[in-house]
Enzyme design. Structure first.
Site, mmCIF file in Angstrom:
data_model
loop_
_atom_site.group_PDB
_atom_site.id
_atom_site.type_symbol
_atom_site.label_atom_id
_atom_site.label_comp_id
_atom_site.label_asym_id
_atom_site.label_seq_id
_atom_site.Cartn_x
_atom_site.Cartn_y
_atom_site.Cartn_z
ATOM 1 N N ARG A 58 7.283 26.682 8.123
ATOM 2 C CA ARG A 58 7.137 25.470 7.299
ATOM 3 C C ARG A 58 7.847 24.262 7.906
ATOM 4 N NH1 ARG A 58 10.711 25.066 3.475
ATOM 5 N NH2 ARG A 58 10.700 27.155 2.614
ATOM 6 N N TYR A 113 -6.922 2.678 -3.274
ATOM 7 C CA TYR A 113 -7.662 3.941 -3.505
ATOM 8 C C TYR A 113 -7.262 4.486 -4.877
ATOM 9 C CZ TYR A 113 -8.710 8.920 -2.618
ATOM 10 O OH TYR A 113 -9.162 10.216 -2.698
ATOM 11 N N ASP A 185 -1.954 2.141 3.560
ATOM 12 C CA ASP A 185 -3.012 3.127 3.781
ATOM 13 C C ASP A 185 -3.923 2.539 4.855
ATOM 14 O OD1 ASP A 185 -5.299 4.707 3.711
ATOM 15 O OD2 ASP A 185 -5.117 5.121 1.565
ATOM 16 N N LYS A 210 -10.531 12.019 7.092
ATOM 17 C CA LYS A 210 -11.624 11.104 7.469
ATOM 18 C C LYS A 210 -11.814 11.114 8.994
ATOM 19 C CE LYS A 210 -11.112 9.983 3.092
ATOM 20 N NZ LYS A 210 -11.216 11.169 2.266
HETATM 21 C C1 PLP Z 1 -8.670 5.062 1.490
HETATM 22 C C2 PLP Z 1 -8.376 6.491 1.205
HETATM 23 N N1 PLP Z 1 -7.099 6.895 1.256
HETATM 24 C C3 PLP Z 1 -6.759 8.171 0.986
HETATM 25 C C4 PLP Z 1 -7.719 9.112 0.667
HETATM 26 C C5 PLP Z 1 -7.279 10.505 0.314
HETATM 27 O O1 PLP Z 1 -7.566 11.412 1.307
HETATM 28 P P1 PLP Z 1 -7.731 12.973 0.981
HETATM 29 O O2 PLP Z 1 -9.108 13.110 0.412
HETATM 30 O O3 PLP Z 1 -7.545 13.624 2.294
HETATM 31 O O4 PLP Z 1 -6.680 13.343 -0.012
HETATM 32 C C6 PLP Z 1 -9.052 8.744 0.616
HETATM 33 C C7 PLP Z 1 -10.090 9.745 0.288
HETATM 34 O O5 PLP Z 1 -11.221 9.451 -0.007
HETATM 35 C C8 PLP Z 1 -9.398 7.389 0.876
HETATM 36 O O6 PLP Z 1 -10.664 6.965 0.804
#
Ligand code: PLP
Length: 393
Positions: A58, A113, A185, A210
């Site tokens: 871990r 988000y 982000d 992504k």
């Molecule tokens: C802009 C953005 N940030 C974070 C995330 C979260 O990612 P995860 O789906 O891997 O938790 C997403 C997912 O769609 C996203 O579009």
């Protein structure tokens, strides 16, 4: 790398070379995948003194270390280290938990988000952290929203459905004057197209699900941090026992090797499709910051060096039935959330019922597209069939 680098190298080269040490792997090109929890010490003396390079699965393995190193190198100067998390949302949560404590106030962009918002309104509120949402176009007026206990500012540009841009250097300058940290982000641009640390960001988050993964088959997230916040980030991640499965780490590393070429193609194809959509009579507006008429184009041109495959359109007012007919007719666009994989996607969205600092009233139904790696001519033909179905419905 076995051979020593001879000069500073460019991001595309870094993507290929970083996090590799063939000499340590009997010459094999890629790092091995360690499926590991327990680590054995050779002697009692070693165990008592914790004398070993690694201590427990871990807490890190050669697989996680290779990926962390590759991501850190990609972020360049200013990035002191990277924490690996089991999803993008876990990365967002870890970054927020690392930078706040009970009694703090934070500023979060209204176009964030949505699950980030849910985390702030749920877990952070229960912890005693208060969130104020702000207009993404606030610019330097953000100064007026600071309170004596404001500790962090969360930015995301563009918004991943509504595509507002933010003046991140201006916001970061003010945040730092006020002794607050800036979290971003950066999933949309990735470090290839937005150099977060050079623009004043302290903690950069990516949903590796992504573009880093790139194939819609892993859950992964990461947070890159500068030296000031790295210890708090690592402490939070270790204390919560957060770690990533070895196979997903391996696939993230594998994805990194082709990130540059994939992203360039997503960028090119998405812009091509977006320009075609701009001319369609059914479309009111295309929300893509790289378009000259797109939202925040000037900020995009100043601060970003590219764009990914994700953008939205606002249709002229149309019935729900006809918009559904459009989407149902598409055969190359899957109807699915998430993005960043090789395939094209479309979703209907509506931000109006949860925005608090701004009003979302685009003037018609809104659809978000992810343009994948297919031939854009085929995608345009698919969309043309969709518009015929919309007209016929
Ligand atoms: C802009 C953005 N940030 C974070 C995330 C979260 O990612 P995860 O789906 O891997 O938790 C997403 C997912 O769609 C996203 O579009």
């Amino acid at each position: 790398m076995t051979k020593k680098r001879k000069a500073p190298i460019k991001p595309d080269t870094l993507l290929v070379t970083s996090g590799r040490d063939p000499e340590a792997q009997h010459g094999f090109v890629n790092p091995p995948v360690y499926h590991a929890s327990t680590l054995l010490y050779p002697t009692a003396e070693d165990q008592v003194a914790h004398r070993a390079r690694y201590s427990y699965g871990r807490r890190g393995t050669p697989t996680s270390e290779a990926l962390e190193n590759a991501l850190r190198e990609l972020d360049g100067e200013g990035c002191a280290g990277v924490a690996l998390l089991p999803s993008g949302l876990a990365a967002i949560a870890a970054a927020l938990l690392a930078t706040t404590q009970s009694g703090d106030h934070i500023l979060v962009v209204d176009s964030v988000y949505r699950p980030t918002r849910n985390f702030c309104n749920g877990v952070l509120r229960r912890m005693g952290v208060q969130t104020t949402y702000y207009d993404p176009l606030v610019g330097t007026d953000i100064a007026k929203l600071f309170k004596p206990n404001t500790r962090a500012v969360f930015v995301e540009a563009p918004g991943s459905q509504s595509f507002e841009m933010q003046d991140i250097p201006a916001i970061a300058g003010i945040a730092h004057d006020k002794k607050a940290v800036v979290l971003m982000d950066n999933t949309w641009a990735t470090p290839l197209y937005f150099r977060a640390f050079e623009k004043g960001v302290d903690l950069e988050i990516q949903a590796g699900t992504k573009y880093i993964g790139g194939h819609s088959d892993i859950m992964f997230g990461c947070v890159s941090a500068n030296a000031g916040v790295l210890p708090a980030l690592k402490d939070t991640v270790y204390s919560m026992g957060l770690c990533v499965g070895p196979d997903d780490m391996y696939l993230a590393m594998r994805g990194l090797r082709t990130l540059g070429v994939r992203l360039a193609r997503h960028y090119q194809s998405a812009l091509h499709v977006a320009k075609w959509l701009e001319k369609r009579p059914e479309v009111l507006r295309v929300l893509h910051p790289a378009l000259e008429n797109g939202p925040g184009h000037d900020l995009w041109k100043r601060d970003f060096s590219g764009a990914c495959g994700l953008f939205s359109i606002v249709l002229k007012p149309a019935s729900e039935k006809s918009v559904h007919a459009f989407l149902n007719e598409l055969s190359l666009f899957g109807l699915g959330y998430s993005w960043g994989g090789f395939e094209s996607l479309a979703i209907l969205f509506d931000c109006s019922d949860y925005r608090t600092a701004t009003k979302w009233a685009p003037g018609g139904p809104t659809i978000r597209f992810h343009i994948g790696l297919e031939d854009p001519a085929d995608l345009i033909a698919d969309l043309e069939r969709g518009f015929a179905a919309l007209a016929a419905a």
